[in-house]
Scaffold this motif. Structure first.
Motif, PDB file in Angstrom:
ATOM      1  N   ALA A  21       0.829  -1.211   0.000  1.00 32.83           N
ATOM      2  CA  ALA A  21       0.000   0.000   0.000  1.00 32.83           C
ATOM      3  C   ALA A  21       0.861   1.257   0.000  1.00 32.83           C
ATOM      4  O   ALA A  21       0.529   2.232  -0.677  1.00 32.83           O
ATOM      5  N   ILE A  22       1.956   1.237   0.731  1.00 34.57           N
ATOM      6  CA  ILE A  22       2.843   2.407   0.747  1.00 34.57           C
ATOM      7  C   ILE A  22       3.363   2.684  -0.653  1.00 34.57           C
ATOM      8  O   ILE A  22       3.352   3.827  -1.124  1.00 34.57           O
ATOM      9  N   ASP A  23       3.806   1.640  -1.340  1.00 36.49           N
ATOM     10  CA  ASP A  23       4.293   1.826  -2.703  1.00 36.49           C
ATOM     11  C   ASP A  23       3.166   2.294  -3.620  1.00 36.49           C
ATOM     12  O   ASP A  23       3.361   3.187  -4.450  1.00 36.49           O
ATOM     13  N   ALA A  24       1.986   1.719  -3.491  1.00 37.04           N
ATOM     14  CA  ALA A  24       0.856   2.114  -4.324  1.00 37.04           C
ATOM     15  C   ALA A  24       0.475   3.570  -4.077  1.00 37.04           C
ATOM     16  O   ALA A  24       0.191   4.311  -5.026  1.00 37.04           O
ATOM     17  N   PHE A  25       0.464   3.994  -2.813  1.00 30.82           N
ATOM     18  CA  PHE A  25       0.179   5.395  -2.506  1.00 30.82           C
ATOM     19  C   PHE A  25       1.208   6.303  -3.173  1.00 30.82           C
ATOM     20  O   PHE A  25       0.862   7.348  -3.737  1.00 30.82           O
ATOM     21  N   ARG A  26       2.471   5.930  -3.102  1.00 28.05           N
ATOM     22  CA  ARG A  26       3.541   6.739  -3.693  1.00 28.05           C
ATOM     23  C   ARG A  26       3.323   6.884  -5.205  1.00 28.05           C
ATOM     24  O   ARG A  26       3.382   7.990  -5.745  1.00 28.05           O
ATOM     25  N   GLN A  27       3.068   5.773  -5.862  1.00 30.93           N
ATOM     26  CA  GLN A  27       2.852   5.799  -7.311  1.00 30.93           C
ATOM     27  C   GLN A  27       1.596   6.598  -7.671  1.00 30.93           C
ATOM     28  O   GLN A  27       1.619   7.421  -8.596  1.00 30.93           O
ATOM     29  N   ALA A  28       0.528   6.356  -6.947  1.00 32.93           N
ATOM     30  CA  ALA A  28      -0.732   7.050  -7.225  1.00 32.93           C
ATOM     31  C   ALA A  28      -0.585   8.551  -7.013  1.00 32.93           C
ATOM     32  O   ALA A  28      -1.059   9.350  -7.835  1.00 32.93           O
ATOM     33  N   ARG A  29       0.070   8.935  -5.933  1.00 25.57           N
ATOM     34  CA  ARG A  29       0.255  10.366  -5.648  1.00 25.57           C
ATOM     35  C   ARG A  29       1.002  11.056  -6.780  1.00 25.57           C
ATOM     36  O   ARG A  29       0.626  12.145  -7.215  1.00 25.57           O
ATOM     37  N   GLU A  30       2.067  10.432  -7.267  1.00 23.90           N
ATOM     38  CA  GLU A  30       2.834  11.035  -8.369  1.00 23.90           C
ATOM     39  C   GLU A  30       1.958  11.256  -9.597  1.00 23.90           C
ATOM     40  O   GLU A  30       2.015  12.320 -10.223  1.00 23.90           O
ATOM     41  N   VAL A  31       1.145  10.275  -9.938  1.00 22.15           N
ATOM     42  CA  VAL A  31       0.263  10.401 -11.102  1.00 22.15           C
ATOM     43  C   VAL A  31      -0.775  11.490 -10.853  1.00 22.15           C
ATOM     44  O   VAL A  31      -1.043  12.321 -11.736  1.00 22.15           O
ATOM     45  N   LEU A  32      -1.376  11.497  -9.683  1.00 23.69           N
ATOM     46  CA  LEU A  32      -2.413  12.490  -9.383  1.00 23.69           C
ATOM     47  C   LEU A  32      -1.848  13.903  -9.386  1.00 23.69           C
ATOM     48  O   LEU A  32      -2.523  14.839  -9.851  1.00 23.69           O
TER      49      LEU A  32
END
Length: 126
Positions: A109-120
């Motif tokens: 989840a931490i990695d997914a949040f990081r990736q999602a935040r960058e895209v958003l």
């Protein structure tokens, strides 16, 4: 390959992931990778994404969770963009990723949040 299914898939793929991404993927395909691009376009986008029963938005929810569980950051980034294109709100994406923390593990989840935040951020959503 069904030309009609391929064309439907290409249209759906463009709608969800954006024309720029799809054009780049198709253009960058070489003799080795082009058959995979055809397979993905025809069967994933031209068949499964065309089925009744789930909306594109629902499919985005599922994909975000699965890609987090599978630890596929590149695909997750594409599908975060697709989720926004399919009408998901930032808060809903966050809640899907929060759910994955419990069932897929905190590191995922931490990695997914990081990736999602960058895209958003790139999209101007946050």
């Amino acid at each position: 390959m069904s030309d009609e299914r391929f064309e439907r898939g290409l249209d759906k793929r463009r709608k969800v992931l954006g024309n720029e991404h799809v054009e780049r993927s198709m253009k960058n395909a070489d003799d080795f990778s082009h058959p995979l691009q055809e397979l993905v376009t025809e069967y994933c986008w031209g068949n499964v994404w065309q089925r009744d029963g789930l909306s594109d938005r629902d499919r985005s929810v599922i994909n975000l969770a699965m890609l987090t569980a599978l630890n596929r950051p590149h695909e997750l980034r594409l599908h975060v963009r697709g989720a926004i294109n399919n009408g998901m709100r930032v808060e809903e994406i966050r809640e899907v990723l929060m759910q994955t923390a419990i069932y897929c593990g905190i590191p995922a989840a931490i990695d997914a949040f990081r990736q999602a935040r960058e895209v958003l951020v790139e999209m101007g959503e946050i």
